[in-house]
Motif scaffolding. Sequence first.
Motif, short mmCIF file in Angstrom:
data_model
loop_
_atom_site.label_atom_id
_atom_site.label_comp_id
_atom_site.label_asym_id
_atom_site.label_seq_id
_atom_site.Cartn_x
_atom_site.Cartn_y
_atom_site.Cartn_z
N GLY A 90 120.12 82.20 -45.36
CA GLY A 90 118.93 82.87 -46.16
C GLY A 90 118.51 84.24 -45.63
N ILE A 91 119.16 84.81 -45.05
CA ILE A 91 118.89 86.17 -44.36
C ILE A 91 118.70 87.16 -45.44
CG2 ILE A 91 119.63 88.09 -42.79
CD1 ILE A 91 120.82 85.85 -41.24
N ALA A 92 119.58 87.28 -46.53
CA ALA A 92 119.56 88.29 -47.41
C ALA A 92 118.77 88.23 -48.68
CB ALA A 92 120.93 88.70 -47.85
N THR A 93 118.46 89.20 -49.37
CA THR A 93 117.74 89.24 -50.54
C THR A 93 118.58 89.42 -51.66
OG1 THR A 93 117.20 91.58 -50.55
CG2 THR A 93 115.51 90.21 -49.44
N ALA A 119 119.32 79.22 -57.22
CA ALA A 119 118.39 78.48 -57.97
C ALA A 119 117.86 79.32 -59.06
CB ALA A 119 117.42 78.19 -57.11
N SER A 120 117.57 80.64 -58.78
CA SER A 120 117.15 81.31 -59.97
C SER A 120 118.19 81.57 -61.26
CB SER A 120 116.61 82.73 -59.42
OG SER A 120 117.58 83.69 -58.76
N ALA A 121 119.26 81.88 -60.75
CA ALA A 121 120.44 81.85 -61.91
C ALA A 121 120.40 80.81 -62.77
CB ALA A 121 121.52 82.27 -61.21
N ALA A 122 120.50 79.44 -62.02
CA ALA A 122 120.70 78.19 -62.66
C ALA A 122 119.48 78.09 -63.63
CB ALA A 122 120.64 77.11 -61.59
N VAL A 123 118.10 78.48 -63.33
CA VAL A 123 117.20 78.31 -64.23
C VAL A 123 117.34 79.22 -65.25
CG1 VAL A 123 114.67 78.05 -64.33
CG2 VAL A 123 115.79 76.99 -62.32
N ALA A 124 117.57 80.58 -64.98
CA ALA A 124 117.58 81.43 -65.92
C ALA A 124 118.63 81.38 -66.95
CB ALA A 124 117.66 82.93 -65.41
N ALA A 125 119.61 80.69 -66.61
CA ALA A 125 120.83 80.51 -67.52
C ALA A 125 120.67 79.24 -68.44
CB ALA A 125 122.12 80.50 -66.68
N GLY A 126 119.63 78.47 -68.18
CA GLY A 126 119.61 77.35 -68.97
C GLY A 126 120.34 76.12 -68.27
N ILE A 127 120.59 76.30 -67.21
CA ILE A 127 121.27 75.09 -66.71
C ILE A 127 120.50 73.65 -66.24
CG2 ILE A 127 122.79 73.95 -64.70
CD1 ILE A 127 124.18 76.74 -64.64
N VAL A 128 119.39 74.38 -65.69
CA VAL A 128 118.28 73.36 -65.53
C VAL A 128 116.75 74.21 -65.70
CG1 VAL A 128 119.28 72.02 -63.75
CG2 VAL A 128 118.34 73.94 -63.10
N PRO A 129 115.70 73.39 -66.08
CA PRO A 129 114.48 74.11 -66.31
C PRO A 129 113.67 74.54 -64.96
CG PRO A 129 114.48 71.82 -66.62
CD PRO A 129 115.79 72.00 -66.45
N ALA A 130 114.12 73.75 -64.02
CA ALA A 130 113.44 74.22 -62.49
C ALA A 130 114.65 73.76 -61.49
CB ALA A 130 112.31 73.16 -62.61
N ALA A 131 114.27 74.46 -60.34
CA ALA A 131 115.12 74.28 -59.31
C ALA A 131 114.17 74.63 -57.74
CB ALA A 131 116.44 75.07 -59.22
N ILE A 150 111.68 83.14 -52.73
CA ILE A 150 111.25 82.45 -54.01
C ILE A 150 111.00 83.63 -55.03
CG2 ILE A 150 109.67 81.01 -55.51
CD1 ILE A 150 109.73 78.89 -53.17
N ARG A 151 110.01 84.35 -54.47
CA ARG A 151 109.34 85.47 -55.52
C ARG A 151 110.40 86.52 -55.87
NH1 ARG A 151 105.39 86.88 -51.16
NH2 ARG A 151 106.94 85.57 -49.71
N THR A 152 111.12 86.94 -54.94
CA THR A 152 112.23 88.01 -55.35
C THR A 152 113.39 87.53 -56.47
OG1 THR A 152 111.93 89.21 -53.10
CG2 THR A 152 114.15 89.23 -54.47
N PRO A 153 114.02 86.33 -56.23
CA PRO A 153 114.77 85.73 -57.43
C PRO A 153 114.06 85.69 -58.63
CG PRO A 153 114.75 84.37 -55.62
CD PRO A 153 113.85 85.55 -54.86
N CYS A 198 114.87 87.27 -62.29
CA CYS A 198 115.54 86.51 -63.23
C CYS A 198 114.39 85.97 -64.27
CB CYS A 198 116.11 85.21 -62.62
SG CYS A 198 117.55 85.51 -61.62
N GLY A 199 113.23 86.65 -64.37
CA GLY A 199 112.11 86.37 -65.43
C GLY A 199 111.78 84.95 -65.26
N LEU A 200 111.33 84.46 -64.10
CA LEU A 200 110.72 83.15 -63.70
C LEU A 200 109.55 83.34 -63.12
CD1 LEU A 200 114.26 81.59 -62.40
CD2 LEU A 200 113.48 81.61 -64.98
N PHE A 201 108.90 82.01 -63.10
CA PHE A 201 107.73 81.83 -62.56
C PHE A 201 108.16 81.50 -61.17
CE2 PHE A 201 104.11 79.19 -61.07
CZ PHE A 201 103.16 80.07 -60.91
#
Length: 473
Positions: free
Chosen positions: A125-128, A155-167, A176-179, A183-186
């Motif tokens: 989890g070191i990198a952004t 997680a952010s790519a999966a949600v933004a791509a529509g694989i899941v609504p939340a991750a 959490i905030r950077t991705p 990716c246009g998420l909350f």
Amino acid sequence: MNFEDFRGHDAVGLAERVARRDVSPDELLDAVLARMDAVNGRLNAVIATYEAEARAAIKAGLPDGPLKGVPYPIKDISVHMAGKPTGAGSRLFRDLVVENDSAIVAAYRRAGLVLFGKTNTPEFGIATVTEPVANGATLNPWNEAVTPGGSSGGASAAVAAGIVPAAHGSDGGGSIRTPASCCGLFGLKPSRGRVSLSPAGEGWGGLSVQHALTRSVRDSATLLDIACQPQPGDPYWLEPPARPFASEVRRDPGRLQIGFTTDALIWGELFPENVKAVRDAARLCEALGHHVEEARPDVDFQQMALHANTAVSSATAANLENEAARRGAPIREDEVETLTWQIYQTGLGFSGVQVAQAIQHLHALSRRLAAFFERYDILLLATNGKPPQPKGSIDMNAADLSDYAERLYSFIPNTQPFNVGGQPAMSVPLAWTDDGLPIGVQFVARGGAEALLFRLAGQLERAQPWFHKVPAL
């Protein structure tokens, strides 16, 4: 269930359809796996799939929890799924398997979530950005040439791509905030102590916390209600809220005192698009009836970053030394990525006195940061310093890492301070660049005030909706 129907609902909405028997959990899982087949080969968001176990859980009968039947992935670091490897984005831990669920995973299961897989993360989890050697790079659904951020990039790519609504995600310095911004998420980082890390003690000396990335505010609130249960032996904890967070989303936040800044706190200057996003958000808040004025906490944020990096480096070194002791052999340089090795060696070089002094400095700086929230309800500022950056621009394995800190903090100058201070902070998708890339705006409240953030987030979501904004992947 077709894809557009699936993507038209958040997790709460899908659970409501399951409760009405409009759709079955198996059909929701079918929709997730079909979308994965369509896009995951390009994005590399989900790195492990456990369909057989997910089907078995559905067949055995899911608990009647608030998100019964909704498929949900777990980030491949920090928390464990019983019997499944937790690789932490590293070749070193590729085969690490534990016997029991972490507390948050057990809470997700009790809520009726269908845990079907793991999402990608950079090493430890070191990198952004999310480009680990172990699992390959994750790409951004809005533009596959740029990063989805990190460390919850899968997680952010999966949600933004529509694989899941939340991750599920975690956040030790903005992860959490950077991705979410990229990716246009909350994305909300809870207060320190809000979500238990049991059976582990703490992450990065108390900097790291667990929660989620979502498309809707109410999903985030519901998931936090599910997860915010203190466990025996937690080194610090907060009482669950008197009123569910999910109920706060529709409540009026009242007239808030909001201080905003267009500064980059730790390093550099914001890109013009990010400055504009902050100023537009300030005007929106003013239009909603809040008092808004320019203000910045009186804190030496560069000193804070230096001391936080001492804590992170020493914690990383301790984790690797623990693994060396467990296996009875030292960690080799070729087993980890270049930046990880450098951090490991740096951490080994700190004395106990130096680590203790760093923690003392962080506590003192945290008190100065907390004083800001005696005057203001909310601090409004940019989440990231730049729009999503090109893939490979922040390389953990570059031959020359001498400017790594500068490249890192020019991208994420404003997130780590609130891991240090322990305040809840959220990235809200309120802006997009002219070429269609998302830009998140960050809102921070005093420690323990997630309810206030959810009330404000709900108000922003109603005033300037974003749920319909999805990448044309």
